[in-house]
Design an enzyme around this catalytic site. Structure first.
Site, PDB file in Angstrom:
ATOM      1  CD  GLU A   1      -1.442  -2.250   2.109  1.00 39.31           C
ATOM      2  OE1 GLU A   1      -0.241  -2.594   2.003  1.00 39.31           O
ATOM      3  OE2 GLU A   1      -2.256  -2.861   2.829  1.00 39.31           O
TER       4      GLU A   1
ATOM      5  N   GLY B   1       6.863  -2.001  14.746  1.00 38.57           N
ATOM      6  CA  GLY B   1       6.009  -1.021  14.077  1.00 38.57           C
ATOM      7  C   GLY B   1       5.002  -0.366  15.010  1.00 38.57           C
TER       8      GLY B   1
ATOM      9  CD  GLU C   1       0.176  -5.801  13.576  1.00 36.91           C
ATOM     10  OE1 GLU C   1      -0.553  -5.740  12.573  1.00 36.91           O
ATOM     11  OE2 GLU C   1       1.168  -5.064  13.725  1.00 36.91           O
TER      12      GLU C   1
HETATM   13  O1  F6P Z   1       0.037  -4.957   9.389  1.00 37.55           O
HETATM   14  C1  F6P Z   1       1.260  -5.592   9.472  1.00 37.55           C
HETATM   15  C2  F6P Z   1       2.399  -4.657   9.589  1.00 37.55           C
HETATM   16  O2  F6P Z   1       3.541  -5.417   9.426  1.00 37.55           O
HETATM   17  C3  F6P Z   1       2.417  -3.862  10.891  1.00 37.55           C
HETATM   18  O3  F6P Z   1       2.963  -4.572  11.929  1.00 37.55           O
HETATM   19  C4  F6P Z   1       3.200  -2.662  10.503  1.00 37.55           C
HETATM   20  O4  F6P Z   1       3.054  -1.628  11.419  1.00 37.55           O
HETATM   21  C5  F6P Z   1       2.601  -2.383   9.154  1.00 37.55           C
HETATM   22  O5  F6P Z   1       2.381  -3.659   8.578  1.00 37.55           O
HETATM   23  C6  F6P Z   1       3.418  -1.521   8.248  1.00 37.55           C
HETATM   24  O6  F6P Z   1       4.670  -2.083   7.948  1.00 37.55           O
HETATM   25  P1  F6P Z   1       5.840  -1.195   7.389  1.00 37.55           P
HETATM   26  O7  F6P Z   1       6.159  -0.150   8.388  1.00 37.55           O
HETATM   27  O8  F6P Z   1       6.979  -2.143   7.176  1.00 37.55           O
HETATM   28  O9  F6P Z   1       5.386  -0.592   6.100  1.00 37.55           O
END
Ligand code: F6P
Length: 516
Positions: free
Chosen positions: A207, A260, A346
């Site tokens: 995304e 995260g 989570e």
């Molecule tokens: O939803 C899963 C996840 O891995 C979360 O733990 C994390 O905060 C989010 O996706 C975003 O991940 P990233 O910071 O690597 O884009």
């Protein structure tokens, strides 16, 4: 652990029919015993179904789960995330000690110090207009792109402290891949004055990368010849950011050991440092630090995160409550519920324990809620009279930041009335005896917000220890991500070896048909 649980289960059976009001009648000191002030936060746990005996059993449970030992391991940077073989050092991000005095050793503290200084320096430069866009203009629009933990923290902070946001800046936060989120933002921003802040721990999240590509195209389409000059990357994997073209000197890092959902204290909050000032961010960190100290030093029942974590275990695993509801009576805290959903669900929404064995009984409840008083006119009927038992958490602010005294008085009156009514009930159709906790913030300040989020982090950690879970990984999320990648290929007309069920195949065919 099972052994330590049994007396608590017996306690629950013994007091199945006891009313909360009886507990108050039996103990004049109850409010005092079960309340605690931690810096700017006041916690009232007195409307919870516990007494001195429960506290003893809670203490034994905490001891059996070795909470003290694991708390020390957390703060001292031991490997608490066993599946990913790393520490979870978010508390180090707000520790006061200068690098040379840190118990964690120079490397960690020096790194944190350097990363913070780099962010603060950049934030000041953006604020003063010393960092310029590709066309030589100071930045007026900030677009933050990130999702999950790379979004919810800064969003919460910026919304809660909105009046403090620099008026010369317009800040937008984008998480969802849904074009309905991004399109209106692009209509509102001027490309030649827009700074794009891409936040992703991994820099591989679909995304986030898709939204970034679209924003870069938009900049290019509007005549920005070097769009990368207007983009900064925040990540624990700078190589991945460099690979998609982010200039190295525009990358702000944070360590792999910052999870995260625990990353609001790190470079992830650059957008908040810019919009609210580094000084304000320092105050946010100081509030969290105060809660860290409290968590490490206070004993039961005064230790708020410890008691809250024990209550979470008690409600979910012993009493069978499947959900917990959180209602801030302040619209500025609107984003707290989604922040907590990620933090708690989570972290602890797991059915396998830290060693991969099935957990005994229920673990993390579903966390839900809304803003009071709005929620009173929507979901409170179920809380008062429904068949589900839902422990409730109320949050309110003593001193508002407006002069509409009557409004605030009525808001607080409603908040207190709800917890009182949930407890007292009114006859057989409305039995009451519904427990709740109330958290009062002196004022909504960076310090009180820092203390509040740190409280929830520690509470989540305590509950994870009682459930014997690793709070710091999220293996379940990966499966959905893998399948989404494959379905995306199919929608793009590319081959995939994914075995799909009939329902999903049909849904896909409907979309493919409408694209023809
Ligand atoms: O939803 C899963 C996840 O891995 C979360 O733990 C994390 O905060 C989010 O996706 C975003 O991940 P990233 O910071 O690597 O884009």
């Amino acid at each position: 652990m099972k052994k330590a649980r049994a007396p608590l289960q017996q306690y629950a059976r013994n007091h199945e029919h006891r009313r909360l009001t009886e507990l108050f009648a039996a103990d004049r000191q109850r409010v005092k015993t079960f309340s605690t002030q931690v810096g700017p936060l006041y916690f009232d746990f007195s409307k919870q179904p516990i007494d001195a005996e429960a506290l003893t059993l809670f203490g034994e449970l905490a001891q059996a789960a070795q909470v003290e030992l694991h708390r020390r391991e957390l703060f001292e940077g031991e490997i608490v995330n066993a599946s990913e073989f790393r520490p979870a050092l978010h508390t180090a991000l707000r520790a006061a000690r200068p690098p040379e005095q840190s118990a964690l050793g120079d490397a960690v503290a020096t790194r944190i110090d350097a990363e913070r200084k780099a962010c603060y320096a950049f934030a000041e430069k953006v604020r003063s207009g010393r960092v310029k866009s590709a066309s030589g203009k100071p930045y007026k629009y900030l677009i933050h792109i990130g999702i999950g933990g790379s979004y919810l923290g800064p969003k919460f902070l910026l919304h809660a402290l909105k009046p403090a946001v620099d008026r010369s800046l317009e800040v937008h936060l984008i998480a969802n891949i849904d074009g309905h989120a991004l399109a209106p933002v692009l209509r509102q921003c001027k490309p030649e004055e827009t700074l794009v802040i891409v936040v992703s721990k991994t820099f591989t999240t679909k995304e986030t990368l898709a939204n970034t590509r679209t924003v870069l195209k938009w900049l290019r389409r509007h005549g920005v010849t070097n769009p990368m000059q207007q983009l900064v990357g925040i990540t624990a994997h700078p190589d991945n950011a460099v690979e998609i073209g982010v200039p190295e000197d525009q990358i702000f890092t944070f360590a792999e050991w910052v999870g995260g959902r625990f990353s609001v204290w790190s470079s992830v909050s650059l957008v908040a440092m810019i919009a609210l000032t580094p000084k304000c961010f320092d105050r946010f960190l100081a509030g969290a630090r105060q809660m860290d100290e409290h968590f490490c030093q206070a004993a039961l029942p005064a230790n708020a995160p410890l008691l809250a974590g024990l209550l979470d275990f008690y409600f979910s695993t012993v009493l069978g409550a499947e959900t917990r509801a959180v209602f801030p009576y302040d619209s500025r805290l609107h984003d707290l519920v989604s922040y907590l959903q990620q933090l708690e669900m989570e972290s602890n929404g797991k059915r396998a324990d830290a060693k991969g064995k099935p957990v005994t009984g229920a673990s993390c409840p579903v966390v839900w809620g809304g803003v009071g008083t709005d929620a009173q006119h929507a979901v409170f009927q179920l809380l008062h009279q429904g068949t589900h038992d839902v422990p409730v958490e109320f949050l309110a602010i003593r001193k508002p930041d407006h002069n509409l005294k009557e409004h605030h008085r009525t808001l607080l009156a409603n908040c207190f009335a709800q917890s009182a009514a949930l407890m007292a009930g009114n006859g057989a159709d409305f039995p009451g005896n519904k427990p709740s906790t109330t958290i009062l913030l002196d004022k909504l300040t960076p310090e009180s917000l820092g203390a509040l989020l740190a409280f929830y982090e520690h509470r989540t950690f305590v509950a994870s220890l009682l459930w014997n879970l690793n709070a710091f990984d999220q293996p379940g999320v990966q499966l959905g991500k893998t399948i989404a990648k494959q379905i995306d290929r199919l929608l793009n007309g590319q081959p995939s070896d994914l075995q799909l069920d009939a329902s999903t195949r049909h849904l896909l065919s409907l979309i493919l048909e409408s694209n023809e």
